[in-house]
Design an enzyme around this catalytic site. Structure first.
Site, PDB file in Angstrom:
ATOM      1  N   LYS A 146      14.376  12.229 -12.109  1.00 56.97           N
ATOM      2  CA  LYS A 146      15.552  11.517 -11.628  1.00 56.97           C
ATOM      3  C   LYS A 146      16.044  10.632 -12.772  1.00 56.97           C
ATOM      4  O   LYS A 146      15.285  10.212 -13.651  1.00 56.97           O
ATOM      5  CB  LYS A 146      15.255  10.675 -10.400  1.00 56.97           C
ATOM      6  CG  LYS A 146      14.264   9.566 -10.562  1.00 56.97           C
ATOM      7  CD  LYS A 146      14.762   8.191 -10.981  1.00 56.97           C
ATOM      8  CE  LYS A 146      15.972   7.715 -10.252  1.00 56.97           C
ATOM      9  NZ  LYS A 146      16.269   6.291 -10.657  1.00 56.97           N
TER      10      LYS A 146
ATOM     11  N   THR B 203      16.903   3.665 -14.281  1.00 58.76           N
ATOM     12  CA  THR B 203      15.544   4.175 -14.453  1.00 58.76           C
ATOM     13  C   THR B 203      15.520   5.687 -14.570  1.00 58.76           C
ATOM     14  O   THR B 203      16.243   6.391 -13.880  1.00 58.76           O
ATOM     15  CB  THR B 203      14.656   3.744 -13.276  1.00 58.76           C
ATOM     16  OG1 THR B 203      14.327   2.388 -13.444  1.00 58.76           O
ATOM     17  CG2 THR B 203      13.372   4.554 -13.215  1.00 58.76           C
TER      18      THR B 203
ATOM     19  N   GLU C 114      26.487   9.207 -13.513  1.00 60.41           N
ATOM     20  CA  GLU C 114      27.098   8.331 -12.516  1.00 60.41           C
ATOM     21  C   GLU C 114      28.624   8.487 -12.527  1.00 60.41           C
ATOM     22  O   GLU C 114      29.369   7.573 -12.879  1.00 60.41           O
ATOM     23  CB  GLU C 114      26.669   6.878 -12.749  1.00 60.41           C
ATOM     24  CG  GLU C 114      25.157   6.734 -12.565  1.00 60.41           C
ATOM     25  CD  GLU C 114      24.652   5.304 -12.563  1.00 60.41           C
ATOM     26  OE1 GLU C 114      25.368   4.444 -13.058  1.00 60.41           O
ATOM     27  OE2 GLU C 114      23.539   5.081 -12.052  1.00 60.41           O
TER      28      GLU C 114
ATOM     29  N   ASN D 250      28.067   1.338  -9.395  1.00 62.20           N
ATOM     30  CA  ASN D 250      27.241   0.226  -9.856  1.00 62.20           C
ATOM     31  C   ASN D 250      27.663  -1.152  -9.370  1.00 62.20           C
ATOM     32  O   ASN D 250      26.939  -2.119  -9.563  1.00 62.20           O
ATOM     33  CB  ASN D 250      27.169   0.227 -11.379  1.00 62.20           C
ATOM     34  CG  ASN D 250      26.235   1.319 -11.857  1.00 62.20           C
ATOM     35  OD1 ASN D 250      25.063   1.300 -11.545  1.00 62.20           O
ATOM     36  ND2 ASN D 250      26.778   2.288 -12.563  1.00 62.20           N
TER      37      ASN D 250
END
Lengths: 393, 393
Positions: B174, B185, B264, B388
């Site tokens: 991931k 992460t 993202e 975010n």
């Protein structure tokens, strides 16, 4: 003793300084894009430039003059940075100045805008030829130097000395979007009629950089054109070193804060205060890392008290730190306390309310020494992407 | 000689590896949030962890085992990073494992999610108790470890050796959003039935990091939880050092590229190729600066061939460079050539077309030496901000 009073108006308030801004045809929307600062008598001039390896042509042109030279003319354009334009970029500046009929002493150019395109010389020459050197239109100048700025940036102070004499100092600037890491150009022209020597000017600029412009931009990681220029014509015959240094610090601080607040769509200004680090250098590294973190900036935009991103950014900055000594607070709300879990729903709600303000302080107490530094940052939202996705057009 | 063939499926394809993912109640939307990898016989295990100063509790827990230890169980949760949780964070892991009735050998935990909250122990224990250790549900595991990922990430290879023997190697991971500077992460679990020693595993991980995960994340500037873990149960009895190193490199490269592509909201993947720098180190600094520049990333989003931002970023990185030796191209379209202006409207149009692709290469020829490095980056658009601005909720 001395008194420093903020006063209204632009740099044209200062005795002997003339300025104006016009539309010379560089910006497609008809806005001002060319301006000047002119002084009847030659000025002392000192400047701090970018540490970018590719300094723009106007910066090289300036540095070709002798050390501690004097000037009576600064020509400033927006929309074209004249950077990465090779030898031609410098030749173009000379061509431009030699085409003007004004009585110029060591004329200086300053540019901001798109990198890598040649100057539109004909437009610039025609524009500059139309200048009225007796103009006192500071506001028009302030608009002429804007690029992505949402508003013109200026400040003015009058400094009264103990012997009854006084001088003025003020600035006009452009710059938005958190200079680093975005590499947006910052130009700042500070003018004064104080009777200050070149040596003191140089020292004062250097002394005051760290807590002002360098607190919003990491040293050296700057655009091709970044410039802070100080011009002093001495007409007031007044001077006091302490007063001058303090007044210059105020001017530089004001302009730096205006730039942070105008962060290309930014709505929030955060002071990232790092205290009790092992050294001032450590504090500076961590504070700047916080002000530059994308994840921190987007969390501020979302008004999300996500202190984990703050802590993680400090850890990633690799300064000396220990999670069992670290304390993080938003204004006076402690959200992380040395590894003892204190982030209750009540604390979370209080912290979230702090982030709803336009301005606040995020304090990181490293708990290892006495080092401290405050960096200033802003949030990052949709508007930032909109502004920067297609800046050239 | 050896042959490496990509094969379909998840890590459950590998002999002796069992895995599954379930919803344990951590994610509010009912998605998987807890998973495991189990092997009947104990595995060799080696890992690379973040250089962040605040390593999360599971990383410390792992490092409390003896060097070159073996394990048969990895428990992985998303939604809570168990980072910045002090001694309690480590104790919680022990409590969790001691509550399970499985026959566990040196069990390992791995976590990703929000920093600074205690683990929801009850939910995790209840979830883990329901595991079927004979499950072969790699796809469910891949979903359980996702946070802001748009899709699960996996790859599988079969390696056939000259002597007719063969082993499998594959990974589940991931990570999204360009790991650095965003500190998102990255977790990557690589499993193999190759008969490989702990020593070779360690060496192979280190050798292959630079061109894979470190090309998408600057060394050390990483999140609190970043982990690349390699598990080998030796069941195939097959091994060849060259074949294993190359297969591991392929796996790590694949997973790194999947993370960049899942940036993202990112729609574009750019390879930033810096060549002919004074040193490989210089090339690496410049390439990573490019892949991390907000202004470059937003220009890619806007499909704007704004090469000035490329050049300025190289200048700001302070590597040895000279604008009269620099050449910049988008795929094979030269947009900047040693200060000779070549950015004609035709060139601009061609360069703009390159940027309309999903993948392309931006090459910066520094012209000073033989150093080279390629970093991988993605664009940054509105979706990034949306993801975010309020990640915690």
């Amino acid at each position: 003793m001395f008194t420093i009073l903020p006063i209204k108006g632009f740099i044209d308030q200062i005795d002997g300084f003339y300025c104006d801004g016009i539309h010379a045809g560089l910006k497609p929307n008809g806005n001002n894009d060319l301006g000047f600062i002119y002084t009847k008598e030659a000025c002392n001039v000192q400047a701090i430039f970018t540490e970018n390896r590719f300094q723009a042509a106007p910066l090289k042109h300036f540095q070709n003059y002798e050390k501690n030279f004097q000037t009576n003319f600064v020509l400033i354009n927006s929309k074209n940075a004249n950077a990465l334009t090779g030898k031609k970029g410098i030749q173009d500046i000379d061509t431009l100045f030699s085409s003007l009929d004004f009585d110029l002493i060591n004329p200086i150019m300053s540019s901001t805008g798109v990198i890598g395109n040649p100057l539109p010389l004909e437009k610039l020459i025609n524009g500059a030829k139309s200048f009225d050197l007796n103009a006192k239109n500071g506001e028009e100048l302030s608009k002429a130097i804007m690029t992505t700025d949402a508003y013109p940036k200026t400040c003015m102070y009058e400094v009264k000395l103990e012997d009854g004499s006084s001088f003025k100092i003020g600035a006009v600037a452009k710059g938005a979007g958190m200079i680093n890491p975005n590499l947006a150009t910052m130009l700042c022209f500070i003018c004064t009629d104080a009777k200050v020597s070149s040596q003191d000017m140089k020292e004062a600029l250097e002394v005051n950089s760290d807590s002002t412009f360098n607190a919003i931009s990491v040293d050296g990681d700057t655009s091709t054109n970044d410039t802070v220029m100080l011009l002093a014509n001495g007409k007031s015959n007044a001077y006091d070193k302490d007063a001058f240094f303090e007044a210059l610090r105020l001017v530089m601080h004001d302009m730096a804060m205006l730039m942070v607040a105008d962060g290309e769509g930014a709505k929030k200004v955060a002071a990232f205060e790092v205290i009790n680090a092992l050294s001032d250098e450590d504090a500076q590294i961590a504070a700047k890392a916080l002000s530059n973190s994308l994840l921190v900036k987007t969390a501020l935009f979302g008004e999300d008290p996500n202190f984990g991103r703050i802590a993680s950014t400090i850890g990633a900055s690799k300064i000396a730190s220990d999670e069992e000594k670290l304390v993080i607070s938003y204004n006076d709300v402690i959200v992380y306390n040395k590894g003892e879990l204190c982030f209750t729903p009540e604390v979370e709600e209080k912290a979230g309310k702090v982030l709803q303000n336009d301005k606040y302080k995020i304090t990181c107490d490293i708990g290892l020494g006495e080092g401290k530094f405050t960096a200033y940052g802003c949030d990052l939202g949709y508007k930032y992407v909109e502004i920067n996705a297609d800046y050239r057009t």
